[in-house]
Each structure stands twice: as C-alpha cells, then as structure tokens.
Design a protein around this motif. Structure first.
Motif, PDB file in Angstrom:
ATOM      1  N   HIS A  77       0.829  -1.206   0.000  1.00 43.30           N
ATOM      2  CA  HIS A  77       0.000   0.000   0.000  1.00 43.30           C
ATOM      3  C   HIS A  77       0.861   1.254   0.000  1.00 43.30           C
ATOM      4  CE1 HIS A  77      -3.623  -2.312   1.904  1.00 43.30           C
ATOM      5  NE2 HIS A  77      -3.437  -2.601   0.640  1.00 43.30           N
ATOM      6  N   LYS A  78       1.934   1.229   0.767  1.00 44.19           N
ATOM      7  CA  LYS A  78       2.830   2.389   0.833  1.00 44.19           C
ATOM      8  C   LYS A  78       3.531   2.621  -0.502  1.00 44.19           C
ATOM      9  CE  LYS A  78       3.451   1.742   5.789  1.00 44.19           C
ATOM     10  NZ  LYS A  78       4.309   1.182   6.847  1.00 44.19           N
ATOM     11  N   LYS A  79       3.845   1.554  -1.212  1.00 46.27           N
ATOM     12  CA  LYS A  79       4.456   1.694  -2.530  1.00 46.27           C
ATOM     13  C   LYS A  79       3.475   2.325  -3.522  1.00 46.27           C
ATOM     14  CE  LYS A  79       7.797  -2.086  -2.095  1.00 46.27           C
ATOM     15  NZ  LYS A  79       8.188  -3.445  -2.554  1.00 46.27           N
ATOM     16  N   VAL A  80       2.212   1.952  -3.430  1.00 43.94           N
ATOM     17  CA  VAL A  80       1.186   2.551  -4.290  1.00 43.94           C
ATOM     18  C   VAL A  80       1.060   4.043  -3.994  1.00 43.94           C
ATOM     19  CG1 VAL A  80      -1.278   2.595  -4.833  1.00 43.94           C
ATOM     20  CG2 VAL A  80      -0.104   0.399  -4.565  1.00 43.94           C
ATOM     21  N   ILE A  81       1.020   4.387  -2.719  1.00 38.18           N
ATOM     22  CA  ILE A  81       0.932   5.789  -2.313  1.00 38.18           C
ATOM     23  C   ILE A  81       2.150   6.563  -2.827  1.00 38.18           C
ATOM     24  CG2 ILE A  81       1.008   7.360  -0.323  1.00 38.18           C
ATOM     25  CD1 ILE A  81      -0.657   5.210   1.197  1.00 38.18           C
ATOM     26  N   ALA A  82       3.329   5.988  -2.680  1.00 38.11           N
ATOM     27  CA  ALA A  82       4.566   6.651  -3.116  1.00 38.11           C
ATOM     28  C   ALA A  82       4.526   6.953  -4.609  1.00 38.11           C
ATOM     29  CB  ALA A  82       5.759   5.770  -2.772  1.00 38.11           C
ATOM     30  N   GLN A  83       4.041   6.024  -5.410  1.00 36.91           N
ATOM     31  CA  GLN A  83       3.969   6.255  -6.850  1.00 36.91           C
ATOM     32  C   GLN A  83       3.002   7.379  -7.187  1.00 36.91           C
ATOM     33  OE1 GLN A  83       5.846   4.985  -9.392  1.00 36.91           O
ATOM     34  NE2 GLN A  83       7.057   4.100  -7.716  1.00 36.91           N
ATOM     35  N   LYS A  84       1.910   7.478  -6.441  1.00 37.18           N
ATOM     36  CA  LYS A  84       0.950   8.559  -6.670  1.00 37.18           C
ATOM     37  C   LYS A  84       1.552   9.914  -6.323  1.00 37.18           C
ATOM     38  CE  LYS A  84      -3.368   5.982  -5.902  1.00 37.18           C
ATOM     39  NZ  LYS A  84      -4.642   5.961  -5.151  1.00 37.18           N
ATOM     40  N   VAL A  85       2.360   9.951  -5.279  1.00 41.00           N
ATOM     41  CA  VAL A  85       2.981  11.208  -4.841  1.00 41.00           C
ATOM     42  C   VAL A  85       3.906  11.770  -5.906  1.00 41.00           C
ATOM     43  CG1 VAL A  85       4.532  12.260  -3.147  1.00 41.00           C
ATOM     44  CG2 VAL A  85       2.815  10.629  -2.395  1.00 41.00           C
TER      45      VAL A  85
END
Length: 249
Positions: free
Chosen positions: A76-84
């Motif tokens: 989930h954190k990797k998905v968030i990081a890509q969105k950022v």
C-alpha cells in the motif's frame, strides 16, 4: 445473541486477528453493519480497540516501533509513493516528516531528480545520501529512538526557517470533524510546524487510517490540500473530504 455476548465476540475476534472488518462481523454475528458499527464505537470509546474506516484494529497503548511499521502495509505504501511522484517537480523544496510512508516516497524518487529535502527523519536522510542532485537539510533536536527522528523546541524552530513548496505528511489518523491527529505529543507539534511553513500539504494515509483518531491534535482536515491513499479515488468513500475542498488521489 445478547449485546454483551456480541461485544465479547468482537473483542475475541480482534484479539485473534489484530483487526476486524464490518462486513465480516455482520455475517459472523448475523446483525446489520450499522449494529456492528455502533458496537465498535462503544468498544473504541472504552479503549478496547481502535475504530477505523470499515472496521477496527487492535488498540495498543504503545505505538509500534519504526522497524515494526516498516513491514506493515508495504505494498500500500508503494502505491501511495507512486501517486505522490506526480506532485513532485525538479527544483522544489520539500518538507518530509518522519514515517515509513514518507520514507517509501523518498525511495521511489527518480535517481537523477534535483530537489531540496528538509526532514527530521534519520531513515530519509539515509535513503537520500545516494541521490547526488538532492540537497538535504537534516533538522537536529532530541533523538526519538522509537521513530528514528528528532523532536523538540530546536527542531520546531529550525523548521520555521524554511518555506517549503510541498509538505509530505505521513499521518497516524484523519477524521473530517476531529482533523489530523497523532499518537505522540512531540511528533504532533513537529507535524504542525511543517504544515504552517509549507505552501501545499499532502497527507499520506493508508485507507484504514481515515475516519480514525488519536490523542494529539495536529490540524483541521481542511488545512491540507491532498489526501493520497492506496485506494482508487473513484471508488473510495471520501465524499465528505472532497466537499471540504480536499483533493483525493
């Protein structure tokens, strides 16, 4: 089933699995999700668990250590990081608070990007030492061994010397009425200072933290500009935040 028996079942289930889901409990106990939601709120008010969006997690008087949190919700954190990354442009000045999600963002940055990053996080500094074009300001202060970060008066005063284009704020919890809240008083003060000195604030939050609250107030929900979760914003139920003028990604 009597209400007392139902509450006991919920407590037993969360002790077993560390979390419970509204729909699952509704089927298990053969009652409506509204009934389960009221039960969870009652148990949360008693400190027996922590209510989160869609269910509850185990209540704990001790916030997990950074090393433990590194291994939680990593995808989930990797998905968030890509969105950022779509918000970050070369030449920007970025304030990043201490946390596993903000660290994940730094790990996802393009290796050749040119930025200035200001942080109180030892792990973020460690990640950025290999980024040749990133100018890093590490904010000193009292060492918090639990979060591998600095806190205190000196840290807050140092933050106030900067004017960041973006604040990347890993958060503990956010509620539309209660705002952003944190688990520790000292770190909540740091987050508040970072928000106050930034032009644009992006809150990084796994979906389960939305609708939850912790003991220490950071800011009102509408003090931030964007909430980024791992969910698809078209299906995430965050209408209230959108109505408050917050962008959901």
């Amino acid at each position: 089933m009597l209400k007392a028996e139902r509450l006991q079942k919920i407590v037993e289930q969360i002790a077993k699995d560390n979390k419970v889901i509204l729909d699952d409990l509704s089927r298990l106990l053969n009652v409506s999700t509204d009934t389960i939601r009221r039960d969870i709120k009652e148990l949360s008010d008693k400190g027996l668990l922590k209510a989160v969006r869609g269910g509850a997690i185990i209540g704990s008087p001790v916030h997990p250590h950074f090393k433990e949190r590194q291994n939680i919700d990593t995808q989930h954190k990797k998905v968030i990081a890509q969105k950022v990354l779509s918000f970050i442009k070369p030449g920007q000045v970025i304030l990043a608070n201490a946390g596993t999600t903000t660290t994940a963002v730094m790990e996802a940055l393009p290796r050749d990007i040119s930025l200035t990053v200001i942080t109180n996080s030892f792990p973020i500094v460690s990640v950025l030492e290999d980024f040749l074009n990133v100018n890093v300001f590490f904010i000193g202060g009292q060492l918090n061994k639990h979060s591998f970060s600095t806190t205190g008066y000196e840290t807050i005063e140092a933050i106030r010397n900067f004017r960041a284009d973006i604040c990347l704020l890993g958060i503990c919890s956010i509620d539309l009425k209660l705002g952003i809240t944190g688990f520790t008083y000292e770190e909540s003060l740091i987050d508040r200072a970072m928000i106050e000195t930034s032009k644009y604030v992006i809150a990084l939050s796994t979906y389960e933290k939305i609708g939850a609250s912790d003991p220490y107030y950071v800011c009102a929900a509408n003090a931030i500009d964007v909430i980024i979760t791992e969910k698809d914003p078209s299906i995430a139920d965050l209408t209230g935040f959108k109505d408050a003028g917050i962008t959901i990604k």
